[in-house]
Design an enzyme around this catalytic site. Sequence first.
Site, PDB file in Angstrom:
ATOM      1  N   TRP A   1       0.815  -1.212   0.000  1.00 12.75           N
ATOM      2  CA  TRP A   1       0.000   0.000   0.000  1.00 12.75           C
ATOM      3  C   TRP A   1       0.843   1.255   0.000  1.00 12.75           C
ATOM      4  O   TRP A   1       0.513   2.228  -0.677  1.00 12.75           O
ATOM      5  CB  TRP A   1      -1.021  -0.002   1.134  1.00 12.75           C
TER       6      TRP A   1
ATOM      7  N   ASP B   1      -1.847   6.853   5.889  1.00 11.05           N
ATOM      8  CA  ASP B   1      -2.919   5.986   5.392  1.00 11.05           C
ATOM      9  C   ASP B   1      -3.214   4.998   6.516  1.00 11.05           C
ATOM     10  O   ASP B   1      -2.416   4.122   6.804  1.00 11.05           O
ATOM     11  CB  ASP B   1      -2.447   5.264   4.126  1.00 11.05           C
TER      12      ASP B   1
ATOM     13  N   LYS C   1     -13.016  -1.217   6.203  1.00 11.00           N
ATOM     14  CA  LYS C   1     -12.249  -2.160   7.015  1.00 11.00           C
ATOM     15  C   LYS C   1     -12.748  -2.151   8.459  1.00 11.00           C
ATOM     16  O   LYS C   1     -13.195  -3.157   8.965  1.00 11.00           O
ATOM     17  CB  LYS C   1     -10.749  -1.832   6.974  1.00 11.00           C
TER      18      LYS C   1
HETATM   19  C1  LIG Z   1      -7.879  -1.140   1.469  1.00 12.99           C
HETATM   20  C2  LIG Z   1      -6.729  -0.207   1.504  1.00 12.99           C
HETATM   21  C3  LIG Z   1      -6.524   0.762   0.518  1.00 12.99           C
HETATM   22  C4  LIG Z   1      -7.427   0.905  -0.673  1.00 12.99           C
HETATM   23  O1  LIG Z   1      -8.637   1.436  -0.334  1.00 12.99           O
HETATM   24  P1  LIG Z   1      -9.733   1.798  -1.453  1.00 12.99           P
HETATM   25  O2  LIG Z   1     -10.954   2.040  -0.644  1.00 12.99           O
HETATM   26  O3  LIG Z   1      -9.840   0.611  -2.366  1.00 12.99           O
HETATM   27  O4  LIG Z   1      -9.265   3.000  -2.185  1.00 12.99           O
HETATM   28  C5  LIG Z   1      -5.443   1.620   0.646  1.00 12.99           C
HETATM   29  N1  LIG Z   1      -4.599   1.525   1.689  1.00 12.99           N
HETATM   30  C6  LIG Z   1      -4.756   0.588   2.653  1.00 12.99           C
HETATM   31  C7  LIG Z   1      -3.782   0.524   3.789  1.00 12.99           C
HETATM   32  C8  LIG Z   1      -5.822  -0.305   2.594  1.00 12.99           C
HETATM   33  O5  LIG Z   1      -5.974  -1.235   3.550  1.00 12.99           O
END
Ligand SMILES: *Cc1c(COP(=O)(O)O)cnc(C)c1O
Length: 365
Positions: free
Chosen positions: A101, A172, A196
């Site tokens: 990521w 993030d 999540k």
């Molecule tokens: C799931 C995830 C993403 C992607 O998220 P989207 O909603 O598909 O844009 C980005 N970074 C992390 C750490 C994630 O777990």
Amino acid sequence: MRVYNFSAGPATVPEEVLQIAAAEMIDWHGCGMSVMEMSHRGREFTEIATRAQADLRQLLGISSDFAVLFMQGGAIAQNALVPLNLLGQRKSADYVDTGAWSSRSIKEARRYCEVNIIASGQADHYTRIPRQSEWHPSAAAAYLHICTNETIGGLEYHWTPETRADIPLVADMSSDFMSRPLEMRRYGLIYAGAQKNAGIAGLTIVIVRRDLLGRSHPLCPSAFDYRIVAENESMFNTPPTYSIYLAGLVFQWILRHATPDKNALEAIEARNIEKARRLYAALDASAFYETRVAREDRSRMNVPFFLAEPRLDELFLAEARERGLAQLKGHKSLGGMRASIYNAMPIAGVDALTDYLRDFERRHG
Ligand SMILES: *Cc1c(COP(=O)(O)O)cnc(C)c1O
């Protein structure tokens, strides 16, 4: 029958939350319509969004120095919106590369600025997070970006980096948001997709220090300009109303975990620590299962593991599914298995998985 769903996202939602949503589906609080049908500017939805934001602020202890934005486009859109909004006059940004990521964030940011990768776990095949003493931050970066939990690799920061006062820390937090208390004042901006740990897809939560607003690139779309979104209380355009409502129900569910000696997120964190302890202990107890991440960097949310005999992978997944243990297949880039054990996964779900790990090994090991 509901299964234990170990999906990495969209992920399991607390059953209690689904039951409330089901009961309120057709007629929300006697207003004669569902949340999906309400005007986002009407009295009812304003009440829902205001309460969701207030509960989120209470849970994380967010001061008025920060704006809370309910956006769309997911964390992947934020990979572009962070540089578009935060670069200002600066030409570069610092990134720490800890896996899939953060690499995605770096790749997207390169479209907008010069990216300094100030530390990387690549040489270690992303099995450890580089310590801060190994970082080489630059002086002119607009911000420093990390991913606090690598959902695919299963690494998580269990410490908060120190940054220079003029270089805001951006994170993030998609996959460990709301899983533990947060020292928000150490960050300039955090972002997380809701699917999540905070409900369902469609909502992206951004929390940003107000003094960072107003630096956007002239070509940043208005609907994605943090200052404009903040000034309009996330109603510059139609927000993802149902996802905001669902996230609000999740925040109330988290708040109900408070105990006399622990606030809600401390209690949630304690439960997450215990769940992770039980699962890693079962995996560590056997040579039949392998984990690869350094112990001190192990994620409490996403637990990748591998069978010593990969030819048994399909059988492992099929028998798991029969026992009501769903979506344990690892990400395609790593193979093997991955158990995501977010807030909504009960301890009983983790125990069902560890029982299965022992039973499968006994029969096939
Ligand atoms: C799931 C995830 C993403 C992607 O998220 P989207 O909603 O598909 O844009 C980005 N970074 C992390 C750490 C994630 O777990």
